[in-house]
Design an enzyme around this catalytic site. Structure first.
Site, PDB file in Angstrom:
ATOM      1  N   HIS A  84       1.482   5.465  -1.546  1.00 25.27           N
ATOM      2  CA  HIS A  84       1.110   6.672  -2.303  1.00 25.27           C
ATOM      3  C   HIS A  84       2.371   7.276  -2.905  1.00 25.27           C
ATOM      4  O   HIS A  84       3.279   7.670  -2.163  1.00 25.27           O
ATOM      5  CB  HIS A  84       0.449   7.698  -1.377  1.00 25.27           C
ATOM      6  CG  HIS A  84      -0.805   7.186  -0.746  1.00 25.27           C
ATOM      7  ND1 HIS A  84      -2.043   7.348  -1.325  1.00 25.27           N
ATOM      8  CD2 HIS A  84      -1.007   6.476   0.393  1.00 25.27           C
ATOM      9  CE1 HIS A  84      -2.960   6.781  -0.550  1.00 25.27           C
ATOM     10  NE2 HIS A  84      -2.361   6.232   0.491  1.00 25.27           N
ATOM     11  N   LEU A  85       2.414   7.350  -4.219  1.00 19.82           N
ATOM     12  CA  LEU A  85       3.597   7.923  -4.879  1.00 19.82           C
ATOM     13  C   LEU A  85       3.339   9.304  -5.458  1.00 19.82           C
ATOM     14  O   LEU A  85       4.269   9.932  -5.961  1.00 19.82           O
ATOM     15  CB  LEU A  85       4.093   6.993  -5.996  1.00 19.82           C
ATOM     16  CG  LEU A  85       4.860   5.755  -5.559  1.00 19.82           C
ATOM     17  CD1 LEU A  85       5.271   4.936  -6.775  1.00 19.82           C
ATOM     18  CD2 LEU A  85       6.079   6.125  -4.723  1.00 19.82           C
ATOM     19  N   ARG A  86       2.064   9.759  -5.441  1.00 22.92           N
ATOM     20  CA  ARG A  86       1.728  11.065  -6.032  1.00 22.92           C
ATOM     21  C   ARG A  86       2.088  11.076  -7.526  1.00 22.92           C
ATOM     22  O   ARG A  86       2.246  10.027  -8.140  1.00 22.92           O
ATOM     23  CB  ARG A  86       2.394  12.226  -5.274  1.00 22.92           C
ATOM     24  CG  ARG A  86       2.263  12.170  -3.752  1.00 22.92           C
ATOM     25  CD  ARG A  86       0.850  11.962  -3.286  1.00 22.92           C
ATOM     26  NE  ARG A  86       0.745  12.079  -1.820  1.00 22.92           N
ATOM     27  CZ  ARG A  86      -0.264  11.621  -1.114  1.00 22.92           C
ATOM     28  NH1 ARG A  86      -1.261  10.969  -1.691  1.00 22.92           N
ATOM     29  NH2 ARG A  86      -0.310  11.778   0.193  1.00 22.92           N
ATOM     30  N   ALA A 101      -3.951  14.644   5.941  1.00 23.36           N
ATOM     31  CA  ALA A 101      -3.643  13.369   6.591  1.00 23.36           C
ATOM     32  C   ALA A 101      -2.585  12.634   5.781  1.00 23.36           C
ATOM     33  O   ALA A 101      -2.680  12.579   4.562  1.00 23.36           O
ATOM     34  CB  ALA A 101      -4.907  12.526   6.676  1.00 23.36           C
ATOM     35  N   HIS A 127     -10.373   0.993   2.055  1.00 21.10           N
ATOM     36  CA  HIS A 127     -10.152   1.952   3.143  1.00 21.10           C
ATOM     37  C   HIS A 127     -11.365   1.799   4.057  1.00 21.10           C
ATOM     38  O   HIS A 127     -12.439   2.322   3.759  1.00 21.10           O
ATOM     39  CB  HIS A 127     -10.021   3.388   2.611  1.00 21.10           C
ATOM     40  CG  HIS A 127      -9.706   4.371   3.702  1.00 21.10           C
ATOM     41  ND1 HIS A 127      -8.498   5.024   3.796  1.00 21.10           N
ATOM     42  CD2 HIS A 127     -10.433   4.787   4.767  1.00 21.10           C
ATOM     43  CE1 HIS A 127      -8.500   5.797   4.876  1.00 21.10           C
ATOM     44  NE2 HIS A 127      -9.667   5.678   5.476  1.00 21.10           N
ATOM     45  N   HIS A 162      -4.422  -1.032   5.891  1.00 20.43           N
ATOM     46  CA  HIS A 162      -3.929  -0.256   7.037  1.00 20.43           C
ATOM     47  C   HIS A 162      -4.840  -0.369   8.270  1.00 20.43           C
ATOM     48  O   HIS A 162      -5.388   0.624   8.747  1.00 20.43           O
ATOM     49  CB  HIS A 162      -3.683   1.208   6.672  1.00 20.43           C
ATOM     50  CG  HIS A 162      -4.732   1.891   5.840  1.00 20.43           C
ATOM     51  ND1 HIS A 162      -6.055   1.912   6.180  1.00 20.43           N
ATOM     52  CD2 HIS A 162      -4.637   2.577   4.687  1.00 20.43           C
ATOM     53  CE1 HIS A 162      -6.718   2.591   5.273  1.00 20.43           C
ATOM     54  NE2 HIS A 162      -5.887   3.008   4.357  1.00 20.43           N
ATOM     55  N   LYS A 176      -9.517  -0.120  -5.712  1.00 20.37           N
ATOM     56  CA  LYS A 176      -9.498   0.509  -4.391  1.00 20.37           C
ATOM     57  C   LYS A 176     -10.843   1.148  -4.094  1.00 20.37           C
ATOM     58  O   LYS A 176     -11.352   1.949  -4.877  1.00 20.37           O
ATOM     59  CB  LYS A 176      -8.404   1.578  -4.364  1.00 20.37           C
ATOM     60  CG  LYS A 176      -8.337   2.369  -3.077  1.00 20.37           C
ATOM     61  CD  LYS A 176      -7.787   1.534  -1.930  1.00 20.37           C
ATOM     62  CE  LYS A 176      -7.957   2.259  -0.608  1.00 20.37           C
ATOM     63  NZ  LYS A 176      -6.744   2.266   0.189  1.00 20.37           N
ATOM     64  N   LEU A 200      -4.733   8.994   8.314  1.00 23.96           N
ATOM     65  CA  LEU A 200      -6.007   8.271   8.350  1.00 23.96           C
ATOM     66  C   LEU A 200      -5.795   6.848   7.872  1.00 23.96           C
ATOM     67  O   LEU A 200      -5.084   6.647   6.883  1.00 23.96           O
ATOM     68  CB  LEU A 200      -7.042   8.981   7.471  1.00 23.96           C
ATOM     69  CG  LEU A 200      -7.570  10.306   8.048  1.00 23.96           C
ATOM     70  CD1 LEU A 200      -8.411  11.043   7.038  1.00 23.96           C
ATOM     71  CD2 LEU A 200      -8.361  10.052   9.345  1.00 23.96           C
ATOM     72  N   HIS A 255       0.871  -1.207   0.000  1.00 22.78           N
ATOM     73  CA  HIS A 255       0.000   0.000   0.000  1.00 22.78           C
ATOM     74  C   HIS A 255       0.893   1.237   0.000  1.00 22.78           C
ATOM     75  O   HIS A 255       1.522   1.554   1.019  1.00 22.78           O
ATOM     76  CB  HIS A 255      -0.902   0.008   1.238  1.00 22.78           C
ATOM     77  CG  HIS A 255      -1.825   1.191   1.303  1.00 22.78           C
ATOM     78  ND1 HIS A 255      -3.188   1.071   1.426  1.00 22.78           N
ATOM     79  CD2 HIS A 255      -1.591   2.531   1.258  1.00 22.78           C
ATOM     80  CE1 HIS A 255      -3.746   2.272   1.463  1.00 22.78           C
ATOM     81  NE2 HIS A 255      -2.791   3.175   1.365  1.00 22.78           N
ATOM     82  N   ASP A 262       1.552   2.551   3.571  1.00 22.23           N
ATOM     83  CA  ASP A 262       0.708   3.752   3.493  1.00 22.23           C
ATOM     84  C   ASP A 262       1.558   5.014   3.585  1.00 22.23           C
ATOM     85  O   ASP A 262       1.105   6.039   4.107  1.00 22.23           O
ATOM     86  CB  ASP A 262      -0.388   3.748   4.570  1.00 22.23           C
ATOM     87  CG  ASP A 262      -1.527   4.706   4.217  1.00 22.23           C
ATOM     88  OD1 ASP A 262      -1.576   5.195   3.072  1.00 22.23           O
ATOM     89  OD2 ASP A 262      -2.362   4.964   5.100  1.00 22.23           O
TER      90      ASP A 262
END
Ligand code: NCD
Ligand code: ZN
Length: 346
Positions: free
Chosen positions: A14-16, A262, A135, A173, A98, A218, A12, A246
């Site tokens: 986040h790479l933007r 967050a 999520h 998460h 997702k 979060l 999991h 995450d």
């Protein structure tokens, strides 16, 4: 002390995008062989074509020597076409879908407002055996933020699994004893990922001597008893708990403000932080399965070949890293000691 393990994966991440992507991707690629890439860009990644284009941007942003495979996800919306699932199932490099309940977290406004709107998509996912990554937090304003996960498990996830008896699901998460117990009691098609920060921190961190925006994520950090339950689950050797960092970088000014975003940026030491957490229970012998085997097995992917070595040696996390253009991002443990370090390959 040294610990050699099979190359791990991050289930999991986040790479933007754009310049931000370029500034964070190598922090994950330095140790993880694969990562599931979250689709909550602005605008969100809602089609396989968009996911593949994003995948190309990730690959292009990697340092030349990197050996890193992004596994892509689609962002489920009320308007996702069931036909997109067949395309996803047949496209290499795509992993799953997702589900963000609308409004649950960063860039979740386009999420699902009512699961009945995506029934056809879920049916298609079930028949193509496409995993649903969740999520798991309810969003009603009247519900206490610390209760959002367990109420989701009880009132949304449980009925969902009943309605789709073959759907493969990851509760991402997880942060509560209730989520741990639910996964333990569940079938083999249900798994959970656990972050390093939820293994290391409880909710006091957010309020230590003042309000600490760099500990706001979060699902929000929970009470110590929940942290203990997560540690126990992660180190138990149970096959359906695995690592998902995450890691969620935000520019410093978007964290340190009246309404801070967050997300914790853990990638620069994610594996090392998992090692710390496992070492705190003298369970380092369980680390490899958690970071390198369980997730791959659950997602029916081959385990990685190759290995890396962690050394128990102190080093200092930088105060900040460059982020996007002229911005900076504050990592978890900024300016503080990390107790494990990746050995440089000979
Ligand atoms: C994530 C982000 O910033 O994209 N934030 C976070 O606190 N984890 C979104 C998410 O995974 O909830
Ligand atoms: Zn996330």
């Amino acid at each position: 002390m040294q610990l050699q393990i099979t190359r791990p994966d991050d289930w999991h991440l986040h790479l933007r995008d754009g310049a931000a992507l370029a500034s964070v991707v190598s922090a994950s690629a330095r140790c993880f062989a694969r990562a599931i890439i979250m689709p909550n860009l602005k605008p969100p990644v809602t089609t396989v074509a968009q996911a593949l284009a994003y995948r190309q941007r990730i690959l292009a942003a990697l340092p030349p020597e990197a050996d890193f495979q992004p596994l892509m996800t689609l962002y489920l919306t009320d308007n996702t076409a069931p036909q997109e699932i067949e395309i996803l199932a047949k496209t290499p490099g795509m992993l799953g879908v997702k589900y963000y309940p609308a409004g649950a977290t960063t860039n979740a406004d386009a999420g699902v407002t009512d699961l009945r709107k995506v029934w056809g998509v879920l049916e298609a996912m079930q028949s193509y055996e496409v995993p649903l990554l969740i999520h798991g937090e309810v969003t009603a304003a009247s519900i206490d933020i610390f209760d959002r996960e367990y109420l989701f498990v009880r009132h949304v996830l449980d009925p969902l699994l009943e309605a789709f008896p073959c759907l493969r699901v990851t509760l991402e998460h997880i942060t509560t004893t209730e989520a741990v117990d639910f996964v333990l009691a569940g079938e083999s098609r249900l798994a959970a990922s656990i972050t390093a920060h939820h293994l290391l921190l409880n909710r006091n961190a957010i309020f230590q001597g003042g309000i600490r925006p760099h500990y706001y994520c979060l699902p929000v950090l929970k009470r110590e008893i929940h942290r203990q339950a997560l540690l126990e689950a992660a180190t138990s050797g149970h096959p359906r708990f695995f690592a998902g960092t995450d890691s969620a970088p935000h520019a410093r000014q978007h964290k340190e403000c009246a309404c801070g975003c967050a997300g914790l940026y853990t990638a620069p030491a994610a594996l090392e932080l998992y090692a710390e957490a496992f070492n705190s229970l003298e369970a380092l012998d369980k680390l490899e399965a958690f970071v390198s085997f369980r997730g791959a097995d659950f997602y029916r992917l081959p385990r990685n070949s190759g290995s890396l070595t962690l050394e128990q040696r102190d080093w200092m996390m930088p105060e900040h890293f460059n982020f996007a253009e002229h911005e900076e991002v504050i990592p978890l443990r900024a300016g503080q000691t990390i107790h494990w370090q990746l050995a440089v390959p000979a």
